[in-house]
Write an enzyme that holds these catalytic residues in place. Structure first.
Site, PDB file in Angstrom:
ATOM      1  N   ARG A   1     -81.522  46.989 -25.995  1.00  0.00           N
ATOM      2  CA  ARG A   1     -81.883  48.363 -25.648  1.00  0.00           C
ATOM      3  C   ARG A   1     -80.771  49.287 -26.117  1.00  0.00           C
ATOM      4  O   ARG A   1     -79.582  48.999 -25.946  1.00  0.00           O
ATOM      5  CB  ARG A   1     -82.100  48.521 -24.137  1.00  0.00           C
ATOM      6  CG  ARG A   1     -83.389  47.892 -23.621  1.00  0.00           C
ATOM      7  CD  ARG A   1     -84.615  48.669 -24.099  1.00  0.00           C
ATOM      8  NE  ARG A   1     -85.872  48.153 -23.552  1.00  0.00           N
ATOM      9  CZ  ARG A   1     -86.645  47.261 -24.149  1.00  0.00           C
ATOM     10  NH1 ARG A   1     -86.285  46.787 -25.336  1.00  0.00           N
ATOM     11  NH2 ARG A   1     -87.770  46.876 -23.588  1.00  0.00           N
TER      12      ARG A   1
ATOM     13  N   GLU B   1     -84.571  56.998 -28.850  1.00  0.00           N
ATOM     14  CA  GLU B   1     -85.515  56.452 -29.829  1.00  0.00           C
ATOM     15  C   GLU B   1     -86.708  57.392 -29.946  1.00  0.00           C
ATOM     16  O   GLU B   1     -87.270  57.778 -28.928  1.00  0.00           O
ATOM     17  CB  GLU B   1     -85.999  55.067 -29.418  1.00  0.00           C
ATOM     18  CG  GLU B   1     -84.994  53.973 -29.687  1.00  0.00           C
ATOM     19  CD  GLU B   1     -85.570  52.585 -29.489  1.00  0.00           C
ATOM     20  OE1 GLU B   1     -86.813  52.421 -29.477  1.00  0.00           O
ATOM     21  OE2 GLU B   1     -84.779  51.648 -29.358  1.00  0.00           O
TER      22      GLU B   1
ATOM     23  N   HIS C   1     -86.859  49.612 -34.369  1.00  0.00           N
ATOM     24  CA  HIS C   1     -87.295  48.806 -33.212  1.00  0.00           C
ATOM     25  C   HIS C   1     -88.443  47.874 -33.614  1.00  0.00           C
ATOM     26  O   HIS C   1     -89.552  47.963 -33.089  1.00  0.00           O
ATOM     27  CB  HIS C   1     -87.704  49.703 -32.041  1.00  0.00           C
ATOM     28  CG  HIS C   1     -87.628  48.999 -30.717  1.00  0.00           C
ATOM     29  ND1 HIS C   1     -87.398  49.671 -29.539  1.00  0.00           N
ATOM     30  CD2 HIS C   1     -87.759  47.687 -30.380  1.00  0.00           C
ATOM     31  CE1 HIS C   1     -87.389  48.801 -28.531  1.00  0.00           C
ATOM     32  NE2 HIS C   1     -87.610  47.589 -29.019  1.00  0.00           N
TER      33      HIS C   1
END
Length: 329
Positions: free
Chosen positions: A241, A270, A289
């Site tokens: 993360r 993000e 991601h």
């Protein structure tokens, strides 16, 4: 099952999972836009939804659940569920699920892709070739870090961390790990070395791979002080993360050559902002991601999410419920 229960799916997913829910008698509504639904739209859709199939970008908190009187189950198409308010869901009797296991090896593969790309300057080299900057073979050009016979430090030896560590054995790496739970079975089986503190791993490792969950305790776990402990040849990889690593401290460490490089599959925020200074650095590889982004794995994730929803309403055991106490209440 009686009247069709509404399932709101917050993004387009593998059609097989949608058909599975429809064939099981659900009224499935899919958000067709590429971008996530706005907060207002999410709240509106949840008012009459019995189930949600969500992504990590969807905040499922007490406010939303308080306005969703029919909501019984939420299935997150991810291993992490830091977008969930699990205590509030449990108090309200709402079951919550994630998708562990099915993406473990795929994410470990991507972690290694980042480790090797950052360690051997693959992306920088590719950019220079495309820009016409590669003029000749340079004895002192594009010098990266050897991976074989080096030390791999793993922060968090969960399912993904374990698979990353196992892959390191194929490169004859020494594996040093930190976890709040010591895995003596893995030490005996694979020869891993345990450290009771993060600092020892940071000081000794040539490659550091982050695999801890995001909690209050791990927020900015890696910051200025931690970067100062690392070797100057160290490569940091984060496929867990984004907020586990302080991005400002990472930028300064990379810019000042405190460490040699980084490979990121996750950022804070993000998507990463286009004016983020990390984007100006050649020694930072950033992926969007995509840890679980293989055809087979994304299918398995979608199917497992659908199976969790179906199982709940069929009064069968949910495959991967994160608050199973609500099922027995």
């Amino acid at each position: 099952m009686g009247d069709k229960k509404k399932v709101f799916v917050t993004r387009k997913i593998d059609p097989e999972a949608i058909e599975l829910m429809k064939d099981s008698g659900f009224d499935v509504h899919v958000w067709e836009d590429e971008m996530p639904p706005s907060r207002d739209i999410l709240l509106q859709q949840c008012k009459d939804a019995s189930a949600l199939l969500t992504l990590v970008t969807d905040k499922i908190d007490d406010e939303l659940m308080s306005q969703s009187p029919q909501l019984k189950v939420v299935a997150n198409m991810a291993v992490g569920y830091d977008n969930f308010d699990v205590p509030s869901a449990t108090k309200r009797g709402i079951a919550m699920a994630n998708t562990p296991g099915v993406l473990t090896k795929t994410t470990a593969d991507l972690t290694w892709a980042l480790l090797m790309a950052a360690g051997r300057l693959v992306v920088q080299g590719d950019r220079d070739v495309r820009a016409g900057k590669w003029k000749t073979w340079l004895p002192l050009g594009y010098l990266g870090q050897d991976i074989y016979d080096s030390t791999l430090g793993v922060l968090g030896l969960g399912q993904i961390g374990l698979e990353v560590a196992k892959r390191g054995l194929g490169f004859d790496m020494k594996i040093l790990y930190f976890d709040t739970y010591r895995r003596q079975d893995m030490e005996e089986k694979y020869g891993f070395e345990y450290s009771s503190d993060v600092e020892t791993v940071l000081k000794k490792a040539d490659f550091i791979s982050v695999h801890t969950p995001l909690t209050e305790e791990t927020y900015h776990l890696i910051g200025e002080k931690e970067f100062a402990m690392m070797k100057p040849n160290a490569i940091l990889v984060n496929a867990a993360r984004g907020p586990i690593v302080d991005p400002k401290a990472l930028y300064e460490a990379l810019k000042s050559n405190v460490i040699a490089g980084a490979g990121l599959d996750v950022t804070e925020p993000e998507p990463i902002l286009m004016d983020d200074p990390l984007l100006t650095l050649d020694n930072c590889v950033i992926a969007p991601h995509i840890g679980s982004a293989s055809v087979a794995t994304r299918n398995k994730m979608a199917m497992l999410s659908a199976q969790n929803i179906i199982a709940y309403f069929q009064n069968k055991p949910m495959p991967t419920c994160v608050n199973p106490e609500v099922l027995s209440s």
